[in-house]
Design an enzyme around this catalytic site. Structure first.
Site, PDB file in Angstrom:
ATOM      1  N   HIS A  77     -12.610  41.486 -14.241  1.00  0.00           N
ATOM      2  CA  HIS A  77     -11.831  41.645 -15.098  1.00  0.00           C
ATOM      3  C   HIS A  77     -11.294  43.248 -15.327  1.00  0.00           C
ATOM      4  O   HIS A  77     -12.464  44.289 -15.701  1.00  0.00           O
ATOM      5  CB  HIS A  77     -12.185  41.082 -16.578  1.00  0.00           C
ATOM      6  CG  HIS A  77     -11.879  39.619 -16.619  1.00  0.00           C
ATOM      7  ND1 HIS A  77     -11.289  38.877 -17.784  1.00  0.00           N
ATOM      8  CD2 HIS A  77     -12.081  38.697 -15.732  1.00  0.00           C
ATOM      9  CE1 HIS A  77     -11.142  37.494 -17.445  1.00  0.00           C
ATOM     10  NE2 HIS A  77     -11.589  37.353 -16.272  1.00  0.00           N
ATOM     11  N   TYR A 206      -8.795  39.325 -27.456  1.00  0.00           N
ATOM     12  CA  TYR A 206      -9.565  39.455 -28.984  1.00  0.00           C
ATOM     13  C   TYR A 206      -8.451  39.579 -29.775  1.00  0.00           C
ATOM     14  O   TYR A 206      -7.478  40.577 -29.888  1.00  0.00           O
ATOM     15  CB  TYR A 206     -10.266  40.781 -28.672  1.00  0.00           C
ATOM     16  CG  TYR A 206     -11.431  41.006 -27.966  1.00  0.00           C
ATOM     17  CD1 TYR A 206     -11.546  40.782 -26.433  1.00  0.00           C
ATOM     18  CD2 TYR A 206     -12.758  40.620 -28.536  1.00  0.00           C
ATOM     19  CE1 TYR A 206     -12.667  40.908 -25.694  1.00  0.00           C
ATOM     20  CE2 TYR A 206     -13.835  40.847 -27.686  1.00  0.00           C
ATOM     21  CZ  TYR A 206     -13.856  40.882 -26.416  1.00  0.00           C
ATOM     22  OH  TYR A 206     -14.841  40.598 -25.656  1.00  0.00           O
ATOM     23  N   PRO A 297     -21.974  39.783 -30.839  1.00  0.00           N
ATOM     24  CA  PRO A 297     -21.455  39.557 -29.339  1.00  0.00           C
ATOM     25  C   PRO A 297     -19.976  40.048 -29.260  1.00  0.00           C
ATOM     26  O   PRO A 297     -19.475  40.185 -28.274  1.00  0.00           O
ATOM     27  CB  PRO A 297     -21.052  37.906 -29.324  1.00  0.00           C
ATOM     28  CG  PRO A 297     -21.158  37.501 -30.771  1.00  0.00           C
ATOM     29  CD  PRO A 297     -21.838  38.397 -31.541  1.00  0.00           C
ATOM     30  N   LYS A 301     -22.264  42.964 -25.230  1.00  0.00           N
ATOM     31  CA  LYS A 301     -23.281  44.114 -24.869  1.00  0.00           C
ATOM     32  C   LYS A 301     -24.718  43.333 -24.639  1.00  0.00           C
ATOM     33  O   LYS A 301     -25.522  44.071 -23.854  1.00  0.00           O
ATOM     34  CB  LYS A 301     -23.390  45.135 -25.873  1.00  0.00           C
ATOM     35  CG  LYS A 301     -22.053  46.275 -25.751  1.00  0.00           C
ATOM     36  CD  LYS A 301     -22.388  47.468 -24.833  1.00  0.00           C
ATOM     37  CE  LYS A 301     -21.121  47.885 -24.512  1.00  0.00           C
ATOM     38  NZ  LYS A 301     -20.606  47.461 -23.276  1.00  0.00           N
ATOM     39  N   TYR A 389     -16.644  49.328 -23.101  1.00  0.00           N
ATOM     40  CA  TYR A 389     -16.763  48.018 -23.044  1.00  0.00           C
ATOM     41  C   TYR A 389     -17.223  47.876 -21.391  1.00  0.00           C
ATOM     42  O   TYR A 389     -17.913  47.132 -21.089  1.00  0.00           O
ATOM     43  CB  TYR A 389     -15.305  47.490 -22.933  1.00  0.00           C
ATOM     44  CG  TYR A 389     -15.528  45.836 -23.097  1.00  0.00           C
ATOM     45  CD1 TYR A 389     -15.208  45.298 -24.313  1.00  0.00           C
ATOM     46  CD2 TYR A 389     -15.283  45.246 -21.779  1.00  0.00           C
ATOM     47  CE1 TYR A 389     -15.175  43.867 -24.305  1.00  0.00           C
ATOM     48  CE2 TYR A 389     -15.516  43.692 -21.842  1.00  0.00           C
ATOM     49  CZ  TYR A 389     -14.986  43.148 -23.066  1.00  0.00           C
ATOM     50  OH  TYR A 389     -15.251  41.618 -22.981  1.00  0.00           O
TER      51      TYR A 389
HETATM   52  C1  PHB Z   1     -18.045  35.011 -23.437  1.00  0.00           C
HETATM   53  O1  PHB Z   1     -17.364  34.604 -22.659  1.00  0.00           O
HETATM   54  O2  PHB Z   1     -19.033  34.035 -23.990  1.00  0.00           O
HETATM   55  C2  PHB Z   1     -17.796  36.235 -24.337  1.00  0.00           C
HETATM   56  C3  PHB Z   1     -17.098  37.128 -23.840  1.00  0.00           C
HETATM   57  C4  PHB Z   1     -16.658  38.456 -24.539  1.00  0.00           C
HETATM   58  C5  PHB Z   1     -17.509  38.494 -25.733  1.00  0.00           C
HETATM   59  C6  PHB Z   1     -18.336  37.578 -26.016  1.00  0.00           C
HETATM   60  C7  PHB Z   1     -18.435  36.365 -25.411  1.00  0.00           C
HETATM   61  O3  PHB Z   1     -17.384  39.870 -26.323  1.00  0.00           O
END
Ligand code: PHB
Length: 426
Positions: A77, A206, A297, A301, A389
């Site tokens: 990504h 997000y 989450p 990280k 990130y």
């Molecule tokens: C996930 O795909 O489980 C996932 C992706 C990004 C995040 C948290 C979880 O910030």
């Protein structure tokens, strides 16, 4: 039954990514280890976990020769979308920092590490019981446990690595009077679902909205992972599928966007916590990964912090055995925590910026929208997000720390090149 004695250099408690990465890195340096894990291998491999690997973590898997499945089945990504009150704003990692991340869930990383360990003949023991740590402040610590075949066993070692996660025994072996628990709990959790559907968007979304936060993540071409903000004490039983879709739609609504639906086959409520144990060392015990710290989450990280810790620890142990110097071991806490606290800040910041705070005033909400506007329209603001990130170096770059003359030095140096991962796009 008499006790069986096993002698090794490093006894590792826990066979999650932290413990297995450490065993692999130590093997590269010619250092023996025994890894002990109480859960069955198949159970760990079947537990759904989050799925973003920083570029440095991808490079680490590559340098260990364990990247084939990650590249074939995972997805590179090159950015994420921040969706603010229905407006899509892309953070372009490739443009801002020339780096990328890889979507590949933790349980798959675990399987690759466990298969790789078996192929290399590393001593990894699953389904052990009654694990206890002894003589951690002496010259020769040991770990007692009941082996899978029922034999009482003692691993006698030079060092113990506590890689047994946030609920493990290792952290508690540091006496409370010597330990500071830096802790923050959030007034919300994540409701996570797995869905049989095609991806709704090419990249992760997000979303911040007046209805709360949502994250639209992915797994495969036919399975998706989605989360939305919920009360941390909520139960999956309170949410039927219709209510879940209504909430996700409300959080992600944007012109021209349709959230792809499908059968939901997993529902969980995930608490949000920030935690750091200080110090990470007690005598000959060293904590790594979730055993020493946890992050919410939102910043993706968790597993990447484990990769950083064990990279530092492996190099510190190599220096001790090869060069006879304990200096890097003695400064392990400071070295590891300097990276951890950056990630703690980033994870807290993403969480605070993106979630709706219960009881927020109009000032709080307008300020938050101002912050999101700044981060998504200012190149400096976006660059901070992109850099954090995609991840900072797993190990310090200062001279003496990184020794390129060894096999381990080469493995650790490989993630400092800053090249974008070549793994495939979805
Ligand atoms: C996930 O795909 O489980 C996932 C992706 C990004 C995040 C948290 C979880 O910030």
């Amino acid at each position: 039954m008499s006790e069986r004695i096993v002698r090794t250099q490093v006894g590792i408690v826990g066979a999650g990514p932290a413990g297995l990465w450490l065993a692999h890195l130590l093997a590269v340096a010619g250092i023996d280890s025994v890894v002990l894990e109480k859960r069955p291998r198949a159970e760990i491999a079947a537990t759904h976990r989050a799925g973003i690997l920083e570029q440095g973590t991808v490079d680490l898997m590559t340098a260990l020769g364990l990247d084939a499945r990650m590249r074939a089945e995972g997805y590179a990504h090159h950015g994420i979308e921040l969706r603010v009150a229905g407006q899509a704003r892309r953070i372009d990692f490739a443009d801002l920092v020339g780096r990328a991340v890889q979507l590949y869930p933790q349980q798959e990383v675990f399987s690759d590490l466990a298969d790789g360990a078996a192929a290399k003949g590393l001593d990894v023991r699953f389904e052990v019981a009654d694990v206890a740590l002894h003589d951690l402040t002496g010259e020769s610590p040991s770990i007692t446990f009941t082996d899978a075949d029922g034999t009482p066993t003692r691993v006698v070692c030079d060092f113990v690595a506590g890689c047994d996660g946030s609920r493990g025994i290792s952290k508690r072996a540091i006496p409370e009077v010597l330990r500071t628990d830096h802790f923050r709990e959030y007034p919300f959790g994540w409701f996570g679902i797995l869905v049989e559907a095609e991806p709704s968007a090419p990249e992760l979304i997000y979303a911040n909205s007046d209805h709360g936060f949502a994250l639209i993540s992915q797994r495969t071409a036919t399975t998706q992972r989605m989360y939305f903000q919920c009360d941390p004490t909520d139960s999956p039983d309170n949410w039927d599928d219709e209510r879940i879709w209504d909430q996700l739609d409300a959080c992600t609504a944007a012109p021209g966007f349709t959230l792809r639906r499908g059968p939901i086959f997993d529902k969980t409520v995930i608490p949000m916590r920030s935690y750091v144990c200080e110090p990470l060392q007690y005598g000959r015990l060293f904590l790594a990964g979730d055993a020493g710290h946890t992050v919410p989450p939102t910043g993706a990280k968790g597993m990447n912090l484990a990769a950083g810790d064990v990279s530092v620890l492996a190099r510190s142990l190599e220096r001790y055995y090869r060069e006879g110097e304990a200096d890097l071991l003695e400064t392990y806490t400071a070295t590891a925590l300097s990276r951890v606290w950056k990630a703690q800040h980033f994870s807290w910041w993403m969480t605070s910026m993106l979630h709706t705070q219960p009881g927020a005033s109009t000032f709080d909400r307008r300020r938050q929208l101002g912050e999101l506007d700044l981060v998504t329209t200012s190149r400096a603001g976006s660059t901070y997000l992109a850099e954090a990130y995609t991840g900072w170096p797993l190990i310090p770059t200062r001279p003496g720390f990184l020794d390129p003359d060894t096999a381990l030095g080469n493995v650790l140096a490989s993630q400092l090149t800053g090249r974008e991962t070549t793994a495939s796009r979805p």
